[in-house]
Write a protein that holds these residues in place. Sequence first.
Motif, short mmCIF file in Angstrom:
data_model
loop_
_atom_site.label_atom_id
_atom_site.label_comp_id
_atom_site.label_asym_id
_atom_site.label_seq_id
_atom_site.Cartn_x
_atom_site.Cartn_y
_atom_site.Cartn_z
N ILE A 78 6.42 -0.36 -1.99
CA ILE A 78 7.44 -1.15 -2.67
C ILE A 78 7.86 -0.46 -3.96
CG2 ILE A 78 7.86 -3.33 -3.86
CD1 ILE A 78 6.11 -4.70 -1.82
N ILE A 79 6.89 0.06 -4.70
CA ILE A 79 7.21 0.77 -5.95
C ILE A 79 8.02 2.03 -5.66
CG2 ILE A 79 6.23 1.97 -7.93
CD1 ILE A 79 3.89 0.03 -7.83
N GLY A 84 5.05 -4.84 5.71
CA GLY A 84 5.83 -4.86 4.48
C GLY A 84 7.28 -5.21 4.69
N VAL A 105 1.99 -2.17 -1.76
CA VAL A 105 2.46 -2.16 -3.15
C VAL A 105 3.00 -0.79 -3.52
CG1 VAL A 105 1.75 -2.44 -5.55
CG2 VAL A 105 0.90 -4.03 -3.82
N GLU A 106 2.31 0.26 -3.08
CA GLU A 106 2.77 1.62 -3.38
C GLU A 106 4.12 1.91 -2.75
OE1 GLU A 106 0.70 4.95 -1.49
OE2 GLU A 106 0.36 5.76 -3.49
N SER A 116 13.75 -4.41 -1.07
CA SER A 116 12.94 -5.07 -2.10
C SER A 116 13.69 -5.21 -3.42
CB SER A 116 11.63 -4.30 -2.31
OG SER A 116 11.90 -2.97 -2.72
N THR A 123 -3.29 -3.57 1.29
CA THR A 123 -2.41 -4.15 0.27
C THR A 123 -1.92 -3.09 -0.71
OG1 THR A 123 -3.61 -6.24 0.46
CG2 THR A 123 -2.22 -5.95 -1.47
N ASN A 124 -2.82 -2.18 -1.10
CA ASN A 124 -2.40 -1.16 -2.07
C ASN A 124 -1.35 -0.22 -1.49
OD1 ASN A 124 -4.11 -0.04 -0.21
ND2 ASN A 124 -5.32 1.14 -1.67
N TYR A 183 11.69 -1.68 3.37
CA TYR A 183 11.25 -1.56 1.97
C TYR A 183 12.41 -1.36 1.02
CZ TYR A 183 6.27 -1.38 3.06
OH TYR A 183 4.99 -1.71 3.46
#
Length: 293
Positions: free
Chosen positions: A87-88, A113, A84-85, A208, A80-81, A205
């Motif tokens: 996506i950022i 993702g 999230v990384e 997003s 998950t991390n 990605y």
Amino acid sequence: MANVNTGELLDFQDYSPEHNNRSARIDVEAVHTNQYNNTMSNPNYSFDEPKTIEEPEAVPQTNHNFWTIEYYQKYFDVHTNEVVERIISSVLPQKVSRNYFDERIKGKPDLYGPIWISVTLIFTIAVSGNIASYLHNANKKGFVWRYDFHLVSIAATAITCYVWIVPLALWAALKWTTTTDGHDEIENQDAKSPTMMSLFCLYGYSLSIYIPVAVLWTIQVFWLQWLFVLMAAFVSGAVLIFWLMPALRKSRYFLILIGSILAFHFLLAAGFMLYFFHQPNTGDDTIVTTVKP
């Protein structure tokens, strides 16, 4: 206690050769023999033979077929991390290192993702598009509003085609237009074109940014909607160019590929806004408009 003459102790003393040999001789053979005899006579003594260390057998790597489910399992093995990384980094690339694409995404692309973002964007556009339709026609007299379920299928078709066809075309363009500069093999291996799966991952990605923008498109202000179009297209396209710049520089059509990436992102954002969120004014508020499912 007998008196000892300290002067005699401090003086150097001479000893005969016999005394020196007799006092300084060490019987090495006797010591070695005694130790061996004591060891062998000990009843608790046990001789341990040297053990051979068995190396673990290497697990053979099996290449699964492209049409099997096992082939795609590695593309969903992601934490998950990491999602999230990524996506950022697709919105704020300065939050990660400049070699983030080569170090993380290029070597370990994932499809979890991109699929999750694409499905979320499909339903976000469909729901927000219906909300925008209701807000645009709510003040009309005799208007009966109904939810348009066809927006889901239209958004799914547009997003799926974009996420798969455009990266495939870019991969083919980079593969056939990349020029070799004559350096050694190691440098050419590091600067080779990105793989097809890494481009699928990167394009997935990059969408997003359109999820929050789709909610903002419900604001029925025409110039503000176009401002969001330009912002979303520029951010997503700039991130793609930022990550793919080393590979794009080696193409003979460097400027054409950069312009195509930005143009396709602009057309995607403009198409979303014009079809799902913008409704031109007809000038007749008395017409009853219904949206049939």
